[in-house]
Scaffold this active site. Structure first.
Site, PDB file in Angstrom:
ATOM      1  N   GLU A 107      -6.523  87.512  38.510  1.00 19.28           N
ATOM      2  CA  GLU A 107      -7.960  87.753  38.398  1.00 19.28           C
ATOM      3  C   GLU A 107      -8.289  88.953  37.515  1.00 19.28           C
ATOM      4  O   GLU A 107      -9.128  88.844  36.609  1.00 19.28           O
ATOM      5  CB  GLU A 107      -8.576  87.897  39.794  1.00 19.28           C
ATOM      6  CG  GLU A 107      -8.536  86.602  40.585  1.00 19.28           C
ATOM      7  CD  GLU A 107      -8.987  86.783  42.020  1.00 19.28           C
ATOM      8  OE1 GLU A 107      -9.046  87.950  42.488  1.00 19.28           O
ATOM      9  OE2 GLU A 107      -9.285  85.770  42.681  1.00 19.28           O
ATOM     10  N   GLU A 116      -5.608  82.351  49.884  1.00 19.71           N
ATOM     11  CA  GLU A 116      -5.174  80.965  49.908  1.00 19.71           C
ATOM     12  C   GLU A 116      -6.366  80.016  49.837  1.00 19.71           C
ATOM     13  O   GLU A 116      -6.330  78.991  49.140  1.00 19.71           O
ATOM     14  CB  GLU A 116      -4.362  80.692  51.165  1.00 19.71           C
ATOM     15  CG  GLU A 116      -3.030  81.426  51.219  1.00 19.71           C
ATOM     16  CD  GLU A 116      -3.148  82.867  51.680  1.00 19.71           C
ATOM     17  OE1 GLU A 116      -2.129  83.588  51.676  1.00 19.71           O
ATOM     18  OE2 GLU A 116      -4.269  83.294  52.038  1.00 19.71           O
ATOM     19  N   GLY A 129     -15.492  90.204  49.869  1.00 18.56           N
ATOM     20  CA  GLY A 129     -16.074  89.308  48.885  1.00 18.56           C
ATOM     21  C   GLY A 129     -16.659  89.975  47.664  1.00 18.56           C
ATOM     22  O   GLY A 129     -17.412  89.337  46.918  1.00 18.56           O
ATOM     23  N   GLU A 130     -16.328  91.259  47.420  1.00 19.33           N
ATOM     24  CA  GLU A 130     -16.904  91.957  46.278  1.00 19.33           C
ATOM     25  C   GLU A 130     -15.855  92.366  45.238  1.00 19.33           C
ATOM     26  O   GLU A 130     -16.162  93.155  44.344  1.00 19.33           O
ATOM     27  CB  GLU A 130     -17.659  93.197  46.748  1.00 19.33           C
ATOM     28  CG  GLU A 130     -18.919  92.889  47.526  1.00 19.33           C
ATOM     29  CD  GLU A 130     -19.810  94.110  47.685  1.00 19.33           C
ATOM     30  OE1 GLU A 130     -21.013  93.995  47.405  1.00 19.33           O
ATOM     31  OE2 GLU A 130     -19.295  95.182  48.083  1.00 19.33           O
ATOM     32  N   PRO A 186      -9.146  98.382  49.298  1.00 22.75           N
ATOM     33  CA  PRO A 186      -7.985  98.085  50.144  1.00 22.75           C
ATOM     34  C   PRO A 186      -7.891  96.605  50.466  1.00 22.75           C
ATOM     35  O   PRO A 186      -8.910  95.911  50.571  1.00 22.75           O
ATOM     36  CB  PRO A 186      -8.244  98.915  51.408  1.00 22.75           C
ATOM     37  CG  PRO A 186      -9.728  99.082  51.454  1.00 22.75           C
ATOM     38  CD  PRO A 186     -10.192  99.131  50.023  1.00 22.75           C
ATOM     39  N   ARG A 187      -6.674  96.134  50.616  1.00 21.96           N
ATOM     40  CA  ARG A 187      -6.468  94.720  50.957  1.00 21.96           C
ATOM     41  C   ARG A 187      -7.087  94.395  52.302  1.00 21.96           C
ATOM     42  O   ARG A 187      -7.581  93.290  52.519  1.00 21.96           O
ATOM     43  CB  ARG A 187      -4.957  94.424  50.979  1.00 21.96           C
ATOM     44  CG  ARG A 187      -4.602  92.993  51.391  1.00 21.96           C
ATOM     45  CD  ARG A 187      -5.074  91.988  50.376  1.00 21.96           C
ATOM     46  NE  ARG A 187      -4.704  90.631  50.754  1.00 21.96           N
ATOM     47  CZ  ARG A 187      -5.395  89.868  51.599  1.00 21.96           C
ATOM     48  NH1 ARG A 187      -6.500  90.335  52.158  1.00 21.96           N
ATOM     49  NH2 ARG A 187      -4.985  88.641  51.878  1.00 21.96           N
ATOM     50  N   ASN A 200      -2.161  89.438  43.854  1.00 21.53           N
ATOM     51  CA  ASN A 200      -2.435  88.561  42.714  1.00 21.53           C
ATOM     52  C   ASN A 200      -2.948  89.344  41.498  1.00 21.53           C
ATOM     53  O   ASN A 200      -4.010  89.962  41.565  1.00 21.53           O
ATOM     54  CB  ASN A 200      -3.484  87.537  43.160  1.00 21.53           C
ATOM     55  CG  ASN A 200      -3.766  86.495  42.113  1.00 21.53           C
ATOM     56  OD1 ASN A 200      -3.228  86.529  41.013  1.00 21.53           O
ATOM     57  ND2 ASN A 200      -4.625  85.551  42.458  1.00 21.53           N
TER      58      ASN A 200
END
Length: 426
Positions: free
Chosen positions: A340, A67, A312-313, A270-271, A337
């Site tokens: 991307e 978000e 962040g990767e 993994p999320r 999502n």
């Protein structure tokens, strides 16, 4: 204003006010689980960690990483219009990411708990000239306090699923009292807009989905080059943003096809990165060799599976893989999502549970720009087919890119709808 509230909201306000003495216990529990930053806990009580900047201030709030990333382009646009930016989120991972990616001069704070005294303290300090919540962030206490303070309030990228609509429809007085306090709801789709309007929102405009205009996840060039060298010419695929159970399926796919595709590499992101060690252990029990990125696992050792449980990767791995299964769609509900990986040139696979991104997946599927896998067997077959057919990967990637490009433009429409809310301000 409180006298006009329905009984449900008055009860909510009383319950959250009574919760105030116990807030520390909740934060203690969350901190033990790594879900709170000990050095910034006062922010969760509405105690500011920074001074308020001079000038007009726009407060943007998103729940977590995805978000907050969605809000970044809007933050930049509002900054260009003369607003100072305050971004709030509720997770440690999102705070770390915002420290790197917020526009210059913008401030991040943890959102206060939805307790009247904490929210009032937050608003008294920051005095925002505009408040924007994202998607389905409907915190009753916050909404009531914002409007009591006379602050223009908007819900951007508004999303209302059929299931949520059914729940809110059972309490029409509550939904009207809450949604009626928004000066603007900028909805993702016509269906979302109709649901918000039916539930009592006085001003709804359809602006589209901001995620189609969100910035691509960054990737450190040196780190990307190192990964490419370590992978060399190995065939590979990526299971991205996976949820519990989907990693085991990815391991089964690898085991089924590693003989047919010598050197096969399965990447898993993994999320929830904190599950990395458990995922690695379960895959090793299947007889697979596993490297864990958070522990310095090396691709040079040629593991069967590489679990990238870092924060962040994602941009690195979306740039590394041309075949991407997007998770929370085969096991789990809602989907993650797909925009991307599509924008970065991947052929996307997904399960049937994609309610959270129904417009994106609908466009991809209609354009034959993605592959729907309804079972573990479907996933295994689709991965094998794409590994064996680079031309099909290119065709899917191209179709997906065209479908997503046609859905852009929500950012400018959202900005145009928002700016009049602050036009009366000096």
């Amino acid at each position: 204003m409180s006298a006009a509230l329905p009984l449900s909201l008055r009860a909510y306000r009383l319950a959250t006010a009574c919760f105030r003495p116990f807030a520390g216990l909740l934060l203690d529990k969350r901190q033990r689980r790594g879900k709170e930053d000990a050095s910034r806990r006062p922010e969760r009580l509405g105690i500011a960690g920074r001074p308020r900047p001079e000038g007009r201030l726009a407060w943007l709030h998103g729940a977590s990483v995805g978000e907050a990333i969605t809000l970044l382009p809007l933050a930049e646009k509002l900054a260009a219009e003369g607003y100072r930016i305050l971004m709030t989120t509720g997770t440690v991972t999102s705070a770390a990411l915002m420290a790197e990616r917020l526009p210059a001069g913008a401030i991040h704070q943890f959102v206060p708990l939805d307790v009247p005294a904490f929210v009032r303290r937050f608003l008294t300090h920051w005095r925002p000239d505009l408040a924007c919540f994202l998607e389905s962030e409907l915190w009753p206490g916050m909404i009531m306090e914002i409007k009591a303070a006379g602050i223009p309030l908007a819900l951007v990228n508004g999303r209302m699923s059929p299931r949520s609509f059914a729940r809110w429809s059972r309490v029409p007085g509550t939904s009207t009292a809450l949604l009626g306090r928004f000066d603007l709801i900028a909805a993702q789709s016509e269906d979302d807009g109709r649901r918000f309007a039916t539930l009592g929102a006085p001003r709804v405009v359809v602006t589209g989905n901001l995620k189609f205009d969100a910035p691509l996840p960054p990737a450190d060039p040196a780190a990307l080059q190192a990964l490419k060298q370590a992978v060399a010419d190995r065939p590979l695929w990526l299971a991205a943003a996976t949820h519990d159970g989907e990693e085991a399926l990815a391991g089964d796919v690898h085991a089924a096809h590693k003989d047919r595709f010598p050197g096969l590499l399965t990447l898993i992101v993994p999320r929830h990165p904190d599950r990395g060690a458990a995922i690695a252990g379960a895959l090793r029990e299947k007889g697979l060799t596993v490297a864990l990125r958070s522990e310095g696992g090396a691709l040079e050792a040629r593991p069967d599976v590489y679990v990238a449980n870092t924060v962040g990767e994602m941009g690195l791995f979306y740039r590394l893989a041309r075949i991407v299964f997007v998770g929370k769609s085969l096991i789990g509900k809602g989907g993650q999502n797909p925009i991307e990986p599509v924008k970065l040139g991947a052929a996307v696979l997904h399960g049937p549970h994609v309610q959270n991104f129904i417009t994106a997946y609908g466009a991809l599927d209609a354009a034959d720009g993605a592959v729907v896998v309804n079972s573990a067997e479907d996933l295994s077959a689709a991965v094998a087919r794409l590994l064996a057919d680079p031309a099909e990967v290119e065709r899917l990637a191209g179709g997906g890119a065209s479908a997503i490009a046609a859905l852009s433009g929500a950012l400018e429409r959202t900005l145009s709808a928002l700016l009049p809310l602050g036009a009366r301000l000096p």
